[in-house]
Design a protein around this motif. Structure first.
Motif, PDB file in Angstrom:
ATOM      1  N   ARG A   1       0.853  -1.192   0.000  1.00 57.54           N
ATOM      2  CA  ARG A   1       0.000   0.000   0.000  1.00 57.54           C
ATOM      3  C   ARG A   1       0.888   1.240   0.000  1.00 57.54           C
ATOM      4  NH1 ARG A   1      -5.355   1.044  -0.116  1.00 57.54           N
ATOM      5  NH2 ARG A   1      -5.404   2.125   1.881  1.00 57.54           N
TER       6      ARG A   1
ATOM      7  N   HIS B   1      -4.295  -4.747   4.667  1.00 52.96           N
ATOM      8  CA  HIS B   1      -5.306  -3.696   4.523  1.00 52.96           C
ATOM      9  C   HIS B   1      -6.697  -4.305   4.367  1.00 52.96           C
ATOM     10  CE1 HIS B   1      -7.492  -0.275   2.790  1.00 52.96           C
ATOM     11  NE2 HIS B   1      -7.806  -1.061   1.778  1.00 52.96           N
TER      12      HIS B   1
ATOM     13  N   ASP C   1     -13.275   1.372   4.074  1.00 57.57           N
ATOM     14  CA  ASP C   1     -11.992   1.538   3.403  1.00 57.57           C
ATOM     15  C   ASP C   1     -11.401   2.917   3.700  1.00 57.57           C
ATOM     16  OD1 ASP C   1     -10.076   0.437   1.352  1.00 57.57           O
ATOM     17  OD2 ASP C   1     -10.679   2.243   0.297  1.00 57.57           O
TER      18      ASP C   1
ATOM     19  N   ALA D   1     -10.006   3.014   7.217  1.00 54.27           N
ATOM     20  CA  ALA D   1      -8.699   2.346   7.224  1.00 54.27           C
ATOM     21  C   ALA D   1      -7.633   3.246   6.615  1.00 54.27           C
ATOM     22  CB  ALA D   1      -8.791   1.028   6.449  1.00 54.27           C
ATOM     23  N   ALA D   2      -7.974   3.922   5.531  1.00 54.07           N
ATOM     24  CA  ALA D   2      -7.006   4.807   4.871  1.00 54.07           C
ATOM     25  C   ALA D   2      -6.565   5.939   5.799  1.00 54.07           C
ATOM     26  CB  ALA D   2      -7.609   5.377   3.591  1.00 54.07           C
TER      27      ALA D   2
ATOM     28  N   GLU E   1      -4.153   4.389   8.332  1.00 58.26           N
ATOM     29  CA  GLU E   1      -2.904   4.037   7.662  1.00 58.26           C
ATOM     30  C   GLU E   1      -2.103   5.296   7.317  1.00 58.26           C
ATOM     31  OE1 GLU E   1      -3.899   1.719   4.220  1.00 58.26           O
ATOM     32  OE2 GLU E   1      -5.156   0.349   5.381  1.00 58.26           O
TER      33      GLU E   1
ATOM     34  N   ILE F   1      -2.415  -1.757  13.144  1.00 60.31           N
ATOM     35  CA  ILE F   1      -1.831  -1.099  11.970  1.00 60.31           C
ATOM     36  C   ILE F   1      -0.333  -1.407  11.829  1.00 60.31           C
ATOM     37  CG2 ILE F   1      -1.595   1.137  10.770  1.00 60.31           C
ATOM     38  CD1 ILE F   1      -4.371   0.558  10.982  1.00 60.31           C
TER      39      ILE F   1
END
Length: 202
Positions: free
Chosen positions: A38, A54, A135, A138-139, A142, A171
């Motif tokens: 990623r 991910h 998503d 999560a982004a 991250e 993470i």
């Protein structure tokens, strides 16, 4: 004629322009996703943060956000980036530059993967929206934990996560072999649950 197929470690030969569900194998998906980084690899840690990891995180966030979701919904969430085992993880700014060709290949691969595992070819618009919400959460995590974004930058691009505690989401980048194994284990657990009606509502 230019070659338009890829040899997989399972021995399958996957046609990239017209992928067949018969040439899709879970082992190939997990192996590939665990080795695709990623954020173009621009993350902290000794290991790359893989698409496989991910995907596990997005499925976990989705489950927390949608506790009554079906096992089919969870499987489609886990597989939401499955085409990237073939085409890699292209960052969003570059996708915008490349345009429609990338999306066409991605769309065909998504259908082949889903049909291979007895799922609808594509998620419904409503499910896709819910997966995208997970998503994006999560982004954000991250970006701020691994990819060097400030919280202000991440909030601008991804929005501020609500209802998900940061400490509930792991993470720390995993070695590829571990991410691969965990991806397969989670898929197989969900697949078993799909054939056990009493578990599907859990």
């Amino acid at each position: 004629m230019a070659r338009a197929w890829q040899r997989m470690l399972s021995g399958r030969r996957l046609d990239l322009l017209d992928p067949s569900p018969l040439d899709i194998e879970l082992s190939d998906i997990a192996h590939g996703l665990a080795r695709v980084a990623r954020w173009n690899g621009q993350t902290h840690g000794d290991n790359a943060f893989s698409v496989a990891q991910h995907s596990l995180i997005v499925e976990e966030i989705f489950r927390l956000q949608n506790p009554s979701s079906s096992v089919v919904d969870l499987l489609m969430t886990l597989l939401h980036d499955a085409p990237e085992y073939v085409i890699g993880d292209m960052i969003s700014p570059f996708k915008a530059v490349v345009g429609g060709g990338y999306k066409t290949v991605e769309h065909r691969l998504e259908a082949a993967v889903h049909l291979r595992f007895g799922l609808p070819a594509h998620p419904s618009k409503e499910l896709k929206t819910r997966i995208k919400k997970a998503d994006t959460v999560a982004a954000y995590f991250e970006a701020t934990e691994l990819a060097g974004f400030t919280h202000e930058e991440a909030r601008k691009f991804f929005g501020l996560p609500r209802g998900i505690a940061r400490d509930a989401i792991p993470i720390v980048p995993l070695p590829a072999s571990q991410a691969q194994r965990q991806f397969i284990e989670r898929f197989e657990a969900l697949d078993r649950a799909r054939s056990t009606p009493a578990v599907q509502s859990s």
